[in-house]
Motif scaffolding. Structure first.
Motif, short mmCIF file in Angstrom:
data_model
loop_
_atom_site.label_atom_id
_atom_site.label_comp_id
_atom_site.label_asym_id
_atom_site.label_seq_id
_atom_site.Cartn_x
_atom_site.Cartn_y
_atom_site.Cartn_z
N PRO A 328 0.79 -1.12 -0.01
CA PRO A 328 -0.15 0.06 0.05
C PRO A 328 0.79 1.27 0.09
O PRO A 328 0.45 2.45 -0.51
CB PRO A 328 -0.99 -0.18 1.26
CG PRO A 328 -0.77 -1.35 1.74
CD PRO A 328 0.43 -2.36 1.15
N ALA A 331 1.69 1.88 -3.52
CA ALA A 331 0.78 2.24 -4.32
C ALA A 331 0.41 3.70 -4.04
O ALA A 331 0.06 4.57 -4.81
CB ALA A 331 -0.51 1.49 -3.96
N LEU A 332 0.21 4.17 -2.75
CA LEU A 332 0.07 5.57 -2.24
C LEU A 332 0.94 6.37 -2.83
O LEU A 332 0.75 7.54 -3.41
CB LEU A 332 0.24 5.50 -0.65
CG LEU A 332 -0.45 6.93 -0.06
CD1 LEU A 332 -1.88 6.98 -0.49
CD2 LEU A 332 -0.12 6.76 1.48
N LEU A 335 0.62 6.82 -6.64
CA LEU A 335 -0.74 7.57 -6.98
C LEU A 335 -0.47 8.94 -6.80
O LEU A 335 -1.10 9.80 -7.44
CB LEU A 335 -1.71 6.91 -5.89
CG LEU A 335 -3.19 7.12 -6.29
CD1 LEU A 335 -3.56 6.13 -7.46
CD2 LEU A 335 -4.03 6.80 -4.83
N LEU A 437 -2.70 8.33 -19.31
CA LEU A 437 -2.46 7.41 -18.32
C LEU A 437 -1.97 6.01 -19.14
O LEU A 437 -1.08 5.47 -18.81
CB LEU A 437 -3.65 6.94 -17.57
CG LEU A 437 -3.77 7.62 -16.27
CD1 LEU A 437 -5.16 7.21 -15.50
CD2 LEU A 437 -2.55 7.69 -15.45
N ARG A 441 1.70 4.06 -18.30
CA ARG A 441 1.37 3.38 -17.30
C ARG A 441 2.50 2.38 -16.92
O ARG A 441 2.69 2.25 -15.67
CB ARG A 441 0.09 2.34 -17.85
CG ARG A 441 0.59 1.26 -18.87
CD ARG A 441 -0.82 0.73 -19.03
NE ARG A 441 -0.35 -0.39 -19.99
CZ ARG A 441 -0.24 -0.46 -21.51
NH1 ARG A 441 -0.36 0.69 -21.80
NH2 ARG A 441 -0.13 -1.39 -22.05
N ILE A 444 4.62 4.38 -14.39
CA ILE A 444 3.93 4.48 -13.05
C ILE A 444 4.19 2.85 -12.41
O ILE A 444 4.34 3.09 -11.13
CB ILE A 444 2.17 4.46 -13.16
CG1 ILE A 444 1.80 5.69 -13.94
CG2 ILE A 444 1.50 4.38 -11.77
CD1 ILE A 444 0.40 5.77 -14.29
N LEU A 445 3.96 1.81 -13.16
CA LEU A 445 4.40 0.64 -12.40
C LEU A 445 5.72 0.66 -11.85
O LEU A 445 5.96 0.14 -10.85
CB LEU A 445 4.00 -0.47 -13.49
CG LEU A 445 3.44 -1.56 -12.54
CD1 LEU A 445 2.10 -1.55 -12.45
CD2 LEU A 445 3.29 -2.97 -13.56
N PHE A 448 6.00 2.48 -8.73
CA PHE A 448 5.33 1.72 -7.68
C PHE A 448 6.47 0.50 -7.39
O PHE A 448 6.78 0.45 -5.89
CB PHE A 448 4.16 1.10 -8.21
CG PHE A 448 3.76 -0.20 -7.36
CD1 PHE A 448 3.04 0.23 -6.29
CD2 PHE A 448 4.06 -1.49 -7.61
CE1 PHE A 448 2.37 -0.71 -5.41
CE2 PHE A 448 3.57 -2.45 -6.93
CZ PHE A 448 2.46 -2.20 -5.62
N MET B 1 -5.00 -1.62 -14.08
CA MET B 1 -3.87 -1.56 -13.24
C MET B 1 -4.23 -0.62 -12.25
O MET B 1 -3.76 -0.89 -11.03
CB MET B 1 -2.63 -1.26 -14.01
CG MET B 1 -1.44 -1.16 -13.62
SD MET B 1 -0.56 0.36 -12.88
CE MET B 1 -1.55 1.63 -13.90
N ILE B 5 -4.21 -1.13 -8.00
CA ILE B 5 -3.59 -0.41 -7.09
C ILE B 5 -4.47 0.18 -5.94
O ILE B 5 -4.14 0.26 -4.89
CB ILE B 5 -2.83 0.87 -7.74
CG1 ILE B 5 -1.37 0.23 -8.51
CG2 ILE B 5 -2.16 1.87 -6.84
CD1 ILE B 5 -0.77 1.25 -9.09
N ALA B 8 -5.81 -2.54 -3.69
CA ALA B 8 -4.71 -2.91 -2.73
C ALA B 8 -4.57 -1.77 -1.76
O ALA B 8 -4.41 -2.00 -0.54
CB ALA B 8 -3.26 -3.06 -3.48
N LEU B 9 -4.64 -0.48 -2.17
CA LEU B 9 -4.54 0.75 -1.22
C LEU B 9 -5.63 0.64 -0.18
O LEU B 9 -5.37 0.74 0.96
CB LEU B 9 -4.66 1.74 -1.77
CG LEU B 9 -4.23 3.25 -1.19
CD1 LEU B 9 -2.94 3.14 -0.66
CD2 LEU B 9 -4.87 4.30 -1.98
N GLY B 12 -5.12 -2.11 2.26
CA GLY B 12 -4.18 -1.69 3.16
C GLY B 12 -4.72 -0.91 4.45
O GLY B 12 -4.53 -1.13 5.37
#
Lengths: 517, 330
Positions: A328, A331-332, A335, A437, A441, A444-445, A448, B1, B5, B8-9, B12
């Motif tokens: 997480p 991901a945060l 993001l 996006l 992408r 972004i991955l 991450f 995708m 994410i 998942a967030l 979490g």
């Protein structure tokens, strides 16, 4: 043109991210000015401060030089040459990111000396590698992939029709490289080096074990003196400000995306021929040092006293606890990195530049300082030592890593596709989701994954902010090595490396789907 | 995708609501492998649920200071008297009942009664068996400033154990003598290490011939490999270089679990736990009701060698840090 004011759904998260990054600064200011001016002068104005500064400077230069020497040839080989098994080799070359600094340092230290691994195995001791060179080597060996990934992304995204155009205009190969390729590499090079240098000045694990007294080392060992630690951290931040300013000035007013129409041209692959031998030797040497060495030491530890089955059973549970917060957090970070990077590239102004640069605060602060700052704030909330705060703090520490690839990818994608989308009547939002996006992408991955790998091996933030009784893999490695129990620490160190590698593998596999290389 | 994410967030974040209910929360600067078996035993004995936060002794002490009145910790268990003293100095530890101290030799007890030693470790001189002749052995830590030890002595000025020793020297020999010793040592080109483990490792591997360390690191190296080329010794009896330092435990003043916390402290000073520290961890027991560990030597030798220092006086870590900074060592 795009509208001058960025849309709220990008501006708001970007502002939020910037605001959160200011939180530790407030704490540092509070601690730093808790004493009077003469005491501050006493603390800072002395030869030791100068020594720490010059040591940090020397260390950064050394690491920059060595990582460039390693990463530049590798990036070229992996982009333009017909190197065999390049997918596997690339995966292996990015794997060092997963190695915790303290493990790398133990590996290099454990190799040498009169009672080291080398002496035990081959009968002759290897000269001791520590101090400055030990620190440079250890740091370079696990940070060079940052540069490799950045450079490779630029090589792959580079439009080779430009080369052909230049050639048709009578430019020589060397001139094309110097005037066209090198300037194109600059943003990726700077982004990679920025991440490496900021890592270097905030690193503690490797530097401490190598006994090289740089700034971060002094911060971690200032024990209970929170005022001194705060001042040292502020000095560190000001170094970072200078570095960021330098990068900004170097990149100002340069354009990297192609302007005209037509498809990007794939590069012709170079057949290496006899040069395959030195190329393969080089790759092998790097891999041997950066991956082989730490793995060798870990297995050597394991061999010292093989852990019991009951101990091994703890590894999956610990692994799950690590991943539960690291995934997480990554991901945060990704993001929030997205709007920050997008604003800075598509709405360039000093506001958006400042927002982007703010995100480096979390990354450059020594993790211990960042953790204490977050303790100071979160203890006043019900979320203290909850998973949420750990995730948030890790995301703050890693966000800068996620911005790099996204920014590079945006710089290379053409703005007129977005303009075309607008011309066709699509709103800003639809354009962002349907055009921007998908285009970025991959990056972004990649961002991450970079944050994830960082969190998996991170130590001080996990120590102070994880819920009580919640042990990450890195905490377990530390709590064993601190009592000299290297064999017990080994399975956990191995788990960090294996798990992070899996993720690096996923990223690279994904990347390959959308590219021929 | 993006969807994955975000999901998942959310997954979490939803986990953050889970707060583990514990009867006792310990911040431990001691490593998990030594603490966990004791905690397990304690949980079995009492039925109480204990959670432990492991970390560096100094970092956890900083954490408690930063947390202040809101600290969730009930117990702080630190590696050295200096850290214990500075928490006591900051006024965050509760006073322990007098009954706890009745069977404990004076040398292991804190006079301010805010914390109690759980085991002792002495400062010793570790030396290479390959590069050091018996005739070269110094009789006092003050001898190490001599020309013949130039470039040969390893120390760790940033390490808690060393700083506690410097504090003891300041208390016993005064500010001036200590500053002079530090300056003379620094001029004698000592080899600077990060901590005890790296000093012992470095003496084995040829980075230094001597090292100022705590007593229990070398036995671990030797347990793994009997040929490890280093041994350790005391200075002459009563020398400050033989300082007996302790790991200690204290209860936080603001803890709501005073009763359970006291039970845990009592458990740590009990003969069962003390036997464990002696036999497994290679540290000096604070109770004489245990079977001695042959590697450590007997308690009489220890008591004879140790200088008389009041552990309560070791709290002045800030003063030591200031001195070390003045001399330019940290």
């Amino acid at each position: 043109m795009l509208r001058r004011t960025p849309p709220w759904y990008l501006l708001l998260p970007a502002l939020l991210a910037g605001f959160v990054m200011l939180v530790p600064l407030y704490y540092l200011g509070l601690r730093a000015f808790s004493i009077d001016l003469p005491s501050i002068a006493n603390l800072l104005v002395r030869p030791r401060t100068l020594m720490l500064l010059s040591n940090t400077f020397k260390l950064s230069l050394g690491v920059m030089a060595l990582t460039t020497l390693i990463a530049l040839p590798l990036a070229w080989l992996f982009s333009y040459s017909q190197l065999r098994h390049h997918r596997w080799l690339l995966l292996l070359c990015v794997m060092p990111l997963a190695i915790p600094g303290y493990v790398m340092a133990y590996a290099i230290l454990g190799l040498s000396g009169q009672f080291g691994f080398f002496a035990q195995m081959f009968g002759t001791p290897l000269a001791r590698i520590n101090g400055y060179w030990g620190a440079v080597l250890a740091l370079s060996l696990y940070t060079f992939p940052y540069l490799l990934l950045n450079l490779r992304a630029t090589f792959l995204g580079y439009d080779h029709s430009q080369d052909e155009a230049a050639r048709s205009l009578g430019r020589s190969g060397l001139s094309i490289f110097l005037r066209l390729k090198l300037p194109h590499l600059l943003p990726a090079f700077l982004a990679g080096q920025l991440v490496i240098v900021l890592y270097t000045i905030g690193d503690f694990g490797a530097v401490a074990l190598m006994r090289y007294e740089a700034f971060s080392y002094a911060i971690f060992t200032s024990s209970f003196d929170r005022t001194y630690a705060a001042w040292l951290s502020l000095v560190l931040i000001s170094i970072t400000v200078f570095l960021l300013l330098g990068e900004y000035l170097l990149l100002r007013n340069r354009f990297f995306a192609k302007v005209g129409s037509g498809l990007s041209k794939e590069p012709p692959l170079v057949t290496l021929g006899w040069a395959m031998i030195p190329a393969a030797t080089f790759v092998a040497l790097v891999l041997l040092a950066a991956i082989g060495l730490p793995l060798l030491i870990i297995f050597y530890w394991l061999g010292l006293s093989p852990p019991e089955w009951s101990q091994l059973m703890m590894v999956p549970k610990t692994f799950w606890q690590s991943a539960q917060a690291a995934v997480p957090a990554a991901a945060l970070a990704a993001l929030f990195a997205l709007p920050v990077a997008y604003l800075s590239v598509r709405y360039p102004s000093w506001h958006s530049q400042l927002l982007e640069r703010l995100s480096y605060i979390g990354y450059t602060l020594p993790p211990l300082t960042l953790a204490l700052a977050m303790v100071f704030f979160s203890i006043r909330t019900p979320f203290y030592q909850s998973l949420f705060i750990l995730i948030l703090t890790w995301a703050m520490a890693g966000m800068a890593l996620a911005i790099g690839p996204i920014r590079t990818s945006l710089l290379q994608s053409r703005i007129n596709i977005e303009e075309a989308s607008h011309a066709l009547g699509h709103s800003n939002f639809t354009t962002f989701v349907r055009v921007v996006l998908p285009n970025i992408r991959r990056s972004i991955l990649a961002g991450f994954a970079l944050v994830l790998v960082l969190c998996m091996k991170e130590l001080p933030i996990a120590t102070l902010l994880a819920p009580s009784g919640y042990h990450t893999l890195a905490v377990r490695v530390f709590t064993f090595t601190v009592e000299g129990q290297l064999a017990e620490a080994a399975p956990y160190a191995l788990a960090i490396i294996l798990f992070s590698s899996m993720f690096i593998g996923l990223i690279l596999a994904h990347e390959d789907k959308s590219s021929t290389r | 995708m993006r969807k994955s994410i975000i999901s998942a967030l959310i997954a979490g974040l939803s986990l953050t609501g889970i707060v583990q209910a514990a009867d006792l929360t310990i911040y431990s600067g001691r490593g998990e492998s030594f603490v966990a078996p004791l905690v397990q035993q304690f949980e079995q004995n009492t039925g109480l649920k204990v959670t432990v936060r492991y970390g560096d002794t100094a970092q956890l002490a900083s954490l408690i200071l930063e947390e202040g009145q809101r600290s969730p910790a009930d117990i702080y268990w630190g590696q050295d008297a200096g850290a214990m003293g500075s928490l006591a100095y900051a006024g965050v530890l509760a006073e322990l009942p007098e009954s706890l101290f009745t069977d404990i030799p004076e040398i292991f007890s804190s006079q301010n009664r805010q914390w109690v030693a759980t085991s002792g470790r002495s400062r010793v001189l570790v030396h290479s068996t390959e590069r050091v002749d018996q005739s070269e052995m110094p009789s006092s830590v003050f001898d190490l400033t001599d020309e013949k030890y130039k470039g040969r002595v390893g120390w760790a000025p940033t390490n808690g154990g060393f700083q506690a020793f410097v504090t003891a020297m300041r208390v016993t020999h005064g500010e001036e003598t200590t500053e002079q010793w530090l300056r003379d040592m620094a001029a004698n080109q000592p080899v600077v290490f990060r901590n005890n483990t790296t000093i012992v490792e470095g003496v084995g591997n040829g980075d230094a011939d001597f090292g100022l360390v705590n007593n229990y690191y070398l036995p671990r190296f030797i347990a793994r490999n009997a040929d490890f080329p280093a041994r350790q010794t005391f200075f002459a009896n009563g020398d400050i270089g033989n300082l007996l330092n302790v790991a200690g435990v204290g209860i936080l003043e603001r803890s709501n679990n005073q009763e359970a916390a006291l039970k845990f402290v009592e458990f740590l000073v009990s003969p069962a736990a003390q036997q464990y520290f002696t036999s497994v961890v290679n540290e000096h027991p604070i109770s004489n009701q245990v079977i001695a560990n042959p590697v450590l030597g007997n308690t009489d030798t220890l008591l004879g060698a140790s200088p008389e220092v009041n552990l309560d006086d070791l709290y002045d870590l800030p003063g030591t840090l200031e001195l070390l900074r003045k001399v330019g060592l940290i």
